[in-house]
Design an enzyme around this catalytic site. Structure first.
Site, mmCIF file in Angstrom:
data_model
loop_
_atom_site.group_PDB
_atom_site.id
_atom_site.type_symbol
_atom_site.label_atom_id
_atom_site.label_comp_id
_atom_site.label_asym_id
_atom_site.label_seq_id
_atom_site.Cartn_x
_atom_site.Cartn_y
_atom_site.Cartn_z
ATOM 1 N N GLY A 197 64.371 77.425 14.962
ATOM 2 C CA GLY A 197 65.761 77.035 15.606
ATOM 3 C C GLY A 197 65.894 77.840 17.113
ATOM 4 O O GLY A 197 66.932 77.624 17.727
ATOM 5 N N GLU B 5 65.773 64.863 21.611
ATOM 6 C CA GLU B 5 65.837 63.837 20.540
ATOM 7 C C GLU B 5 67.056 63.520 20.433
ATOM 8 O O GLU B 5 68.175 64.090 20.545
ATOM 9 C CB GLU B 5 65.129 64.385 19.162
ATOM 10 C CG GLU B 5 63.879 64.935 19.200
ATOM 11 C CD GLU B 5 63.391 65.227 18.074
ATOM 12 O OE1 GLU B 5 64.257 65.961 17.288
ATOM 13 O OE2 GLU B 5 62.331 65.605 17.726
ATOM 14 N N TYR C 263 70.425 63.551 17.908
ATOM 15 C CA TYR C 263 71.088 64.823 17.200
ATOM 16 C C TYR C 263 71.588 63.868 16.180
ATOM 17 O O TYR C 263 72.796 63.226 16.277
ATOM 18 C CB TYR C 263 72.012 65.525 17.892
ATOM 19 C CG TYR C 263 72.287 66.651 16.983
ATOM 20 C CD1 TYR C 263 71.347 67.479 16.353
ATOM 21 C CD2 TYR C 263 73.636 66.614 16.597
ATOM 22 C CE1 TYR C 263 71.857 68.594 15.562
ATOM 23 C CE2 TYR C 263 74.114 67.591 15.541
ATOM 24 C CZ TYR C 263 73.026 68.558 15.166
ATOM 25 O OH TYR C 263 73.557 69.567 14.270
ATOM 26 N N HIS D 198 66.280 66.533 5.306
ATOM 27 C CA HIS D 198 64.944 66.929 5.513
ATOM 28 C C HIS D 198 63.736 66.550 4.668
ATOM 29 O O HIS D 198 63.837 67.107 3.477
ATOM 30 C CB HIS D 198 64.995 68.623 6.030
ATOM 31 C CG HIS D 198 63.498 68.963 6.176
ATOM 32 N ND1 HIS D 198 63.101 69.762 7.458
ATOM 33 C CD2 HIS D 198 62.409 69.137 5.416
ATOM 34 C CE1 HIS D 198 61.879 69.962 7.673
ATOM 35 N NE2 HIS D 198 61.298 69.826 6.220
ATOM 36 N N ASN E 65 52.886 70.370 10.000
ATOM 37 C CA ASN E 65 52.706 71.733 10.039
ATOM 38 C C ASN E 65 51.346 71.740 9.334
ATOM 39 O O ASN E 65 51.052 71.351 8.213
ATOM 40 C CB ASN E 65 53.845 72.277 8.922
ATOM 41 C CG ASN E 65 55.224 72.425 9.560
ATOM 42 O OD1 ASN E 65 55.393 72.857 10.681
ATOM 43 N ND2 ASN E 65 56.023 72.160 8.542
ATOM 44 N N ARG F 165 49.745 74.264 8.071
ATOM 45 C CA ARG F 165 49.360 75.223 7.191
ATOM 46 C C ARG F 165 49.782 74.850 5.786
ATOM 47 O O ARG F 165 50.380 74.018 5.685
ATOM 48 C CB ARG F 165 50.237 76.683 7.631
ATOM 49 C CG ARG F 165 51.835 76.155 7.653
ATOM 50 C CD ARG F 165 52.510 77.337 7.861
ATOM 51 N NE ARG F 165 54.065 76.832 7.477
ATOM 52 C CZ ARG F 165 54.813 76.285 8.299
ATOM 53 N NH1 ARG F 165 54.286 76.200 9.228
ATOM 54 N NH2 ARG F 165 56.166 76.059 7.958
ATOM 55 N N VAL G 8 55.405 77.171 2.576
ATOM 56 C CA VAL G 8 55.985 78.092 1.296
ATOM 57 C C VAL G 8 56.194 77.235 0.019
ATOM 58 O O VAL G 8 55.957 77.715 -1.159
ATOM 59 C CB VAL G 8 57.374 78.694 1.603
ATOM 60 C CG1 VAL G 8 57.946 79.390 0.661
ATOM 61 C CG2 VAL G 8 56.959 79.701 2.915
#
Lengths: 446, 187, 187, 446
Positions: free
Chosen positions: A165, A200, A202, A208, A290, A292, A295
């Site tokens: 953010g 971009e 909005y 998501h 991402n 990685r 979570v």
């Protein structure tokens, strides 16, 4: 296969990796700061090395100390977990150069995907749908204005090196664009040391959606379906689920194919996550990759039965993918709640001694946590202390199970977000699956 | 029955009988093994029941065990009538597996990095220092190798090397104690 | 670094202050296992009965267990010295949210079965007994209905009804206290 | 659906049922003895009733008190768990007569299957394979001799009302039969109050295989595959797994079909388990039907995703089976370890205070237990205090996961069978799946 792995992380994800290694018969080395000397992840490992004081920059992010720890314990590989050094291309590169395997994508993968504007450009050039906006970095206010007019207002300006953010600005009309552009650049520079920004369209109240991908060194790539992570507060995910209540088999195949093509475009290796926005008409747009483990990876494990950490390790060790796309089936429904040591209304951190810790159990309940009675939540790191994951035959059962598990969970001595999760799961819109990234702010405003 | 409704007890009321001879002649300073165990029992009681405070008082001896979020306190105090010649025995607890008990007034030199400990600049060379040596502040005491680099560790003080706590060529952690120096010693 | 290797501690040693008058007469235990158990019993009692505070004093020994919203305290104290004239104020522990404090020497009549409590043989009839009534051993005190059967509960003693602890027509558990009777009272 | 259910049991199975009820939105009433007043199953329920002193005969098995508790709390149904009143036909009948639903099969089902000789007879008459032996009760020594000669020695004499190894006698030759017959009768009479006995061929080193079945009130029956419960000590199961390492799809279909036909033969209702012997040539023989939920039901839940306790409740409430046989798929492999409060070598009970309890967690690990730090294992009941269940993509992963979970499990203050389980899981024969009901005695003799 590796004989010994150093886990360059702490808390639940360190314990998660150690558990996977044990099941694979791999020895483990835990690193820890002085503040974490008594932590469960340290006791769970075969060996341990203190790498610095409490501050993460001097311990968990301290590349010389982490690599020295790897050298003196003679490990074959390092698992970075998430956060800390997990998306640090330089660290991955140094690991490669000294012959210690970095369990993750290549340093080139990390570097390219770390530049969000560049990643958009590469994916768009493949003809894949990206959020409408500028391609590559914006050079000037004029550039920005031209791009904004092309896609129409409102737009969002983002930092190319961004995340969490920071460096973002929503702009509703042309006359506000200049000031917002400069502010975003300044914030990007001060936060990330890189003033690059892009813009971009909005979207209002999007979902998501992210897709889990696995890639081996021969370039074989599969996906394990999507995760719906729309329940967020200030871009921080709180609840994730799979499958998404709004994605059907056809859309899953489409979005999965795009995710696979996107990572193929950059010769991606190991495990990764492709993030998308889904608008109200169920159009999806690539946002970023991402590089990685996420979570929220457990919910994908629960429905596919595939241990993602073990796959990361196997792929890093040079094994090829033995799971074909057609072997991947999604059984039932899984949801994760991130339990944070925070005031559930004010969201202020609540570190301290956990006087009593008793996790829920039984059918369909999984808890990933390094907490226990008598453990101390130290104030130096992320506030997430447990992930409560449920699985059910369908969404309704997964929700019912989560509600009873939230009621069973005892964490005394500190404040946690459990009451907020109860509120979310009691909400009629949530139960119906009618949510967007705006859901939580709306719930909190009530 | 409503939730949390308490259950009846059919048993004879349990008398809590404490012995008349619940007393002692105060003579000795230290806790017996049995008494330490009892304090542990009290702490266990406290912890098991998730209490905040537990207090035991008898014959001028008061034990209070308190437990607050984020901190633990165990107080054992004696408001005895005759504290006269009695010295409270204060024992510093020692850091995990490192320096020996008797470190009062000594300076501990710890490793600022993770690496491999060497007492000499090369395998054939003499050690930088030996136990009993006098050293100056800033004097090199050893090398810690990390990332193929040799990092010289210097003394933080003038004084005498009381103890060398790490073994040459062995791996060491961040913060690990390497030397004990007596800064008050004079050559 | 080897497994279970202790980590270095940079913290100040925790001072454990031992009391002067903490003697080591081996037989002089602060609490016997039985007494620790008794304190646990008290805490259990407190919790089961949802009380705020529970205090027991006997021969200069005082035990106090307190429970506040979110916090709990247990005090066990012995002000000893004068056990002579001190009356052992042993309080029988009381069953589930029922009899009042002052139950020393009273007999508690409990329910031997699970069922519904009735004070009278039928809705229109008078109650078998009222508080203050004198009763004989074997006299019917109430009915407990279970499995559609009316079970008469008789007094175990001669005496005076001090307190009726259950409400007519309400469900009761096994072992729930129903009546307190003073066996020493005479008509 | 029921509004409120009384759980006529204690410990982990009571908690298991309460959890299922919560997830179904059903209120619960716990019963307890005076010894269990502080137990977790009591706190987990919405209401609770003390039904007697510690001795089970006076509390958990005390039919008048249990039924009174049901009446004063106005429940719709009673779940009996396993043990205690769960296979008491009289109790089921009284429940039915007073309009409280017994969550289980009909009282006729229980009565018929409680007579083992009768059950064998009924199943054999349907042309299904039963262990070779006498049909119905043996009237005399002559009867016994005739039956034994027909099938050949060795034979085993069993009590018709039997269970748990009581009233059994193995006989190797004809001249020993008379004395064994009388001894078995006497023991059966003193243990079960019924001197009826029957005999079967005695198999050396068989496997114990059981099949989970579900039946609705319309007579629709499905099975959920088998459980291999060969790891036993004195007829007490210690480790169970599904699928069995020696059963392939074809054999699973065959044995499943026989199980379904066996329970259809007696108009069986609700959930049940059909027990078989499997000999070394993979011939299977019907032994008996257990008319309750089994201790080891979780492993079937783990591979099928079907919540068996919820199915029990739904079926008892009159719902019909919505799962068809072709919908049942077995995903991966699951194993259960029964953790008992016992000396792991001498098997003497080890009741007492649990000073520290910390259950393992993470992917593929499930713990069903009502224990916690500070709980007391009372000496009055069964010594099983926890069920540790793992799930993996295959048997090897389930075993690896169990080994790491056993290492993580902390139960301090009392002795448990965890070290014995470690020994079993370290054993090469066990790892290869080469086991029989004789395995554990052989391991212990080493």
């Amino acid at each position: 296969m590796f004989k010994k792995v150093l886990v360059a992380n702490r808390g639940e994800i360190a314990l998660r990796v150690i558990r996977a290694c044990r099941e694979l018969g791999i020895k483990t080395v835990a690193i820890h700061s002085e503040a974490d000397a008594a932590s469960l992840h340290v006791r769970a490992a075969d060996e341990k090395v203190c790498v610095g004081p409490a501050e993460a920059a001097l311990s968990y992010r301290n590349i010389p100390n982490v690599l020295s720890a790897a050298e003196i314990t003679s490990v074959d590989a390092i698992h970075p977990g998430y956060g800390f050094l997990s998306e640090n291309a330089h660290f991955a590169e140094v690991c490669e150069s000294i012959g210690i395997k970095f369990i993750g994508p290549t340093s080139e993968n990390i570097a390219m995907m770390g530049d969000k504007a560049k990643a958009r450009e590469v994916v768009a050039k493949r003809g894949l749908p990206v959020t409408p906006g500028s391609l590559g970095e914006l050079k000037s206010e004029d550039d920005a204005l031209q791009a904004a007019h092309k896609i129409g207002f409102p737009v969002i300006i983002k930092a190319t090196a961004g995340g969490g953010g920071r460096g973002m600005r929503v702009v509703n009309k042309a006359e506000d664009l200049g000031r917002a552009f400069q502010a975003a650049q300044a914030e990007a520079k001060s936060t990330f040391g890189n003033e690059g920004v892009y813009l971009e369209r909005y979207f209002l109240e999007p979902r998501h959606i992210e897709v889990q991908v696995l890639a081996d060194h021969r370039g074989h790539v599969i996906h394990l379906g999507e995760r719906d992570c729309s329940i967020q507060r200030r871009h921080q995910k709180l609840v994730e689920e799979t499958p998404s209540p709004v994605i059907d088999d056809k859309l899953r195949r489409d979005i999965g194919r795009v995710a696979v093509e996107a990572v193929k475009a950059v010769q991606y290796r190991n495990v990764g996550t492709v993030e998308f926005l889904l608008d109200k008409d169920r159009n999806f747009f690539f946002m970023e990759v991402n590089t990685r483990i996420q979570v929220e990876h457990p919910i994908t494990e629960m429905v596919t039965g595939i241990d993602l950490i073990k796959e990361q390790i196997r792929l890093a060790a040079g094994e090829i993918l033995t799971i074909r796309q057609q072997d991947v089936t999604m059984n039932g429904h899984s949801i994760e709640c991130r339990i944070n040591a925070e005031d559930p209304e004010k969201f202020t951190p609540s570190p301290g001694l956990i006087t009593k810790y008793s996790a829920p159990g039984g059918f369909g309940v999984r808890v990933d946590s390094a907490m226990e009675s008598g453990a101390t939540v130290v104030p130096h790191y992320d506030s997430m202390i447990a992930k409560l994951i449920t699985h059910g035959r369908d969404r309704q059962e997964a929700i019912a199970r989560m509600r009873r598990a939230l009621d069973e969970f005892v964490i005394d001595g500190i404040k946690t977000t459990i009451p907020l999760h109860r509120r979310i799961f009691d909400d009629a819109d949530f139960q119906k699956g009618h949510v967007s990234t705006a859901f939580l702010e709306q719930l909190l405003a009530r | 029955m409503s939730k949390r409704r308490s259950s009846p007890s059919k048993k004879k009321p349990r008398a809590i009988i404490l012995p008349a001879a619940f007393n002692s002649e105060a003579q000795d300073l230290l806790l017996t093994g049995g008494q330490t165990k009892q304090i542990q029992d009290l702490i266990d009681l406290l912890r098991r029941n998730n209490l905040t405070e537990l207090e035991l008082e008898r014959q001028g001896v008061r034990i209070r065990v308190r437990h607050e979020a984020g901190a633990k306190a165990v107080t054992v105090s004696a408001q005895d009538a005759v504290p006269s010649a009695v010295q409270p025995a204060v024992r510093p607890t020692t850091a995990a597996g490192s320096p020996p008990d008797d470190t009062a007034g000594l300076v501990t030199i710890t490793s600022p990095i993770v690496g491999t400990f060497y007492r000499s600049p090369s395998p054939d060379a003499d050690a930088y220092v030996e136990e009993g040596d006098f050293v100056k502040k800033g004097q090199v005491l050893c090398i810690v190798e990390a990332m193929k680099l040799m990092n010289e560790i210097e003394s933080e003080t003038d004084g005498r090397i009381v103890k060398i706590l790490a073994e040459s060529t062995k791996p060491i952690e961040y913060g690990q104690a390497l030397f004990l120096i007596d800064p008050k010693a004079t050559a």
